[in-house]
Structure formats: structure tokens, C-alpha cells
Design an enzyme around this catalytic site. Structure first.
Site, PDB file in Angstrom:
ATOM      1  N   HIS A 101      11.339   5.148  -0.423  1.00  0.00           N
ATOM      2  CA  HIS A 101      11.308   6.202  -2.111  1.00  0.00           C
ATOM      3  C   HIS A 101      10.064   5.664  -2.779  1.00  0.00           C
ATOM      4  O   HIS A 101       9.040   5.088  -1.955  1.00  0.00           O
ATOM      5  CB  HIS A 101      12.684   4.392  -2.970  1.00  0.00           C
TER       6      HIS A 101
ATOM      7  N   ASP B 140       9.695   3.964  -7.027  1.00  0.00           N
ATOM      8  CA  ASP B 140      10.223   2.927  -8.009  1.00  0.00           C
ATOM      9  C   ASP B 140      10.678   3.716  -9.407  1.00  0.00           C
ATOM     10  O   ASP B 140       9.446   4.826  -9.228  1.00  0.00           O
ATOM     11  CB  ASP B 140       8.960   2.334  -8.324  1.00  0.00           C
TER      12      ASP B 140
ATOM     13  N   HIS C 206       7.606   4.002  -0.726  1.00  0.00           N
ATOM     14  CA  HIS C 206       7.560   3.040   0.506  1.00  0.00           C
ATOM     15  C   HIS C 206       8.857   2.026   0.616  1.00  0.00           C
ATOM     16  O   HIS C 206       9.878   2.894   0.799  1.00  0.00           O
ATOM     17  CB  HIS C 206       6.107   1.563  -0.586  1.00  0.00           C
TER      18      HIS C 206
ATOM     19  N   ARG D 145       6.764  -8.883  -8.743  1.00  0.00           N
ATOM     20  CA  ARG D 145       6.822  -7.493  -8.968  1.00  0.00           C
ATOM     21  C   ARG D 145       6.419  -7.115 -10.029  1.00  0.00           C
ATOM     22  O   ARG D 145       6.988  -7.541 -11.137  1.00  0.00           O
ATOM     23  CB  ARG D 145       8.371  -6.693  -8.141  1.00  0.00           C
TER      24      ARG D 145
HETATM   25  C1  OGA Z   1       9.261  -2.873  -5.002  1.00  0.00           C
HETATM   26  C2  OGA Z   1       9.768  -3.285  -3.315  1.00  0.00           C
HETATM   27  C3  OGA Z   1       9.064  -3.274  -1.310  1.00  0.00           C
HETATM   28  C4  OGA Z   1       8.663  -5.053  -0.258  1.00  0.00           C
HETATM   29  O1  OGA Z   1       9.816  -4.144  -4.814  1.00  0.00           O
HETATM   30  O2  OGA Z   1       9.528  -1.928  -5.886  1.00  0.00           O
HETATM   31  O3  OGA Z   1      10.023  -1.508  -2.564  1.00  0.00           O
HETATM   32  O4  OGA Z   1       8.116  -5.053   0.662  1.00  0.00           O
HETATM   33  N1  OGA Z   1       9.355  -4.246  -2.385  1.00  0.00           N
HETATM   34  O5  OGA Z   1       9.618  -6.040  -1.246  1.00  0.00           O
HETATM   35 MN    MN Z   2      10.251  -0.043  -4.604  1.00  0.00          MN
END
Ligand code: OGA
Ligand code: MN
Length: 283
Positions: A101, A103, A256, A271
Site C-alpha cells: 500500500h 499511506d 510498502h 509513526r
Molecule cells: C505504516 C506502515 C509498516 C510497518 O506505518 O504506514 O505501513 O512495517 N507500517 O509497520
Molecule cells: Mn503504511
């Protein structure tokens, strides 16, 4: 001649992803250092900085150097203006972002940078993988590049995502979120990164509803092909987390996903995302 940067660059692959050594972001750096760091994110797509013992405020302040921090819309509509989020996997809360995806592609202005700082890491597994959607665009034939360049994609919160997101807030905020986001947003399938001029495929996995103007069959087949193409191992880089690793990526040239192969072990990352521009089309 390349300008000197205040860190050493150790590439993860020849064209995508790099570890930067020699910057301590807990210390005040100069404007030029932050600009060099931002340029590196754009140039490499994904950058890793190890041993960054940032607290919440320091991570937010770093993001704010490059733009407004994005507040997740369900929380914004619930009156909670907190840009800091936690990704936390436990036995009771299995890993979630385990499919390709980008974000928040269903925002009119999706984020330009994503940022994760690892605070608890499993002894095995739990890597994050990124795909280079600029490299993937470059590798298409000129005929396919031309075909996709004029297309637009409707990005939309799909049904399961909608259920999960509205469950996080009260009914009023949930309804407001549905009203504002149920229709989705159209963005160009090929976008230009204003910081590099480079073109990339703006793909977002399960958040993509369809290619505007195509039949369901045409849209499904072409999006399937492009997702398979862009997520080949040759366009990927992957990071095995240690505590206090900070990873910053350019959301405009990447997809990712998190790997769930540490479950049921504990994994916790802080995050935030930096707001971007309305995606630019090719012309
Ligand atoms: C995010 C995500 C990936 C992870 O925080 O947007 O996709 O490895 N995280 O936790
Ligand atoms: Mn993500």
C-alpha cells in the site's frame, strides 16, 4: 559536482534505499543538514538512520521541518489533533499493514514522507519492505508508459478499512468520516515528484478502487499487472529493524508493507507522516 552531504551514504541497492551514517538527530542540526537529509529521502526513496534515540517531540519536530504533520482523518474529525501514532503488534493485536500500500492515498493531499522509529523490535522477523514505483515506471515499455500516463485512479477506503477506521472513534466522528471519505478521490496514475522531477506509478494496493473510465475487467487486469510489475523483488528494498532505527521514505515514489513473520512477538514503532501536495500529473 555533487554538494558535500553531512553524512555517509551506504546504498541498500544500486538505485533504491540507503543507510545514512554520521547524523545524530537528537542534536540540533543546521538548516543545510535538514535540507540535505530531505534531498536524500527524495534521491534514495527510503533512508535509514540508526541509533536515533528520538523522543516523541523530537520525531514530530523533525517531520515539521519538511511540512505540516498529517493527522489521521478519523482522529481529526473526532477533534483529536495528534499527529503521532503507534504501530504496535502483540499476540492480541496481530500485524496489520501486511499488504502492499501507500499511506492515505484517498486524501486529496496524500503524505509526501512517512517516518517510523523503532522502539520495540522482535528477535526475528517483522521487516518492512518498500517498492520503488519510479524504477517500476522507468522499466515499462514506452508504449505502456504512454498508455498509463493519461489515466486516473479512484482511491477509496474499502469496506473493511472503513469498518476498522470508524470503530476507532465515536459514532458522530465515524459518520463524519464516512460522509467525507466514502466517495474516494481521483489521482493521476503517473505522478511527477516536484522535488526531483521524476515520474512514478502512483499505486496504492487495496486502496485503489478502479481506473476511471475503464470497465471493471479492464481496470482490474491493468491494476493487477501494474501491482505485480512494481512489486517484483528487483524494485524492492527491505529493512531488518533494530531499536532506535529511524526510517524516512518518500511516499510519492514507493509502496510498502510490513511482514508479519514475527507474530506473535512484540513490535512497536512510532509513526508520523508529513503532508504532501495534490499529486501532480505528468504534464
Ligand atoms: C505504516 C506502515 C509498516 C510497518 O506505518 O504506514 O505501513 O512495517 N507500517 O509497520
Ligand atoms: Mn503504511
Amino acid at each position: 559536482m555533487a554538494t558535500a552531504v553531512p553524512f555517509d551514504v551506504e546504498p541498500l541497492t544500486a538505485s533504491f534505499g540507503a543507510v545514512l551514517r554520521g547524523l545524530d538527530l537528537t542534536q540540533q542540526a543546521s538548516d543545510a543538514d535538514y535540507a540535505a537529509l530531505q534531498n536524500s529521502v527524495v534521491q534514495h526513496g527510503v533512508v535509514v538512520l540508526r541509533d536515533q534515540q528520538l523522543n516523541d517531540e523530537q520525531q514530530l519536530a523533525l517531520g515539521r521541518r519538511w511540512g505540516a504533520l498529517h493527522v489521521y482523518p478519523v482522529f481529526r474529525l473526532a477533534g483529536q489533533d495528534v499527529p503521532l501514532e503507534w504501530v504496535e503488534d502483540t499476540e492480541k493485536s496481530p500485524p496489520k499493514a501486511t499488504r502492499w500500500h501507500t499511506d492515505l492515498p484517498w486524501e486529496p493531499r496524500p503524505p509526501k514522507f512517512g517516518m517510523l522509529s523503532a522502539k520495540v523490535v522482535p528477535d526475528v522477523g517483522g521487516d518492512t519492505v518498500w517498492a520503488d514505483t519510479a524504477g517500476a515506471f522507468d522499466a515499462l515499455s514506452p508504449v505502456m508508459q504512454q498508455l498509463v500516463s493519461g489515466l486516473r485512479v479512484l482511491h477509496k477506503v474499502e469496506a473493511d478499512g472503513m469498518k476498522r477506521l470508524v470503530s476507532l472513534v465515536d459514532e458522530e466522528a465515524g459518520n463524519a468520516f464516512r460522509r467525507e471519505y466514502a466517495h474516494g478521490v481521483e489521482h493521476p496514475l503517473v505522478r511527477r515528484n516536484p522535488d526531483s522531477g521524476r515520474l512514478s506509478l502512483f499505486l496504492a494496493g487495496y486502496w485503489m478502487d478502479r481506473i476511471v473510465g475503464m470497465s471493471a475487467d479492464e481496470s482490474t487486469s491493468l491494476l493487477h499487472f501494474l501491482m505485480e510489475h512494481a512489486t517484483q523483488p528487483r524494485f524492492q528494498c527491505r529493512w531488518r529493524w533494530s531499536v532506535d532505527d529511524l526510517v524516512i521514505w518518500d511516499e510519492r515514489r514507493t509502496m510498502h508493507m510490513a511482514l508479519p513473520d514475527h507474530y506473535p512477538r512484540h513490535r512497536k514503532l512510532r509513526r508520523c507522516t508529513v503532508e504532501g501536495e495534490v499529486p501532480l500529473s505528468i504534464s
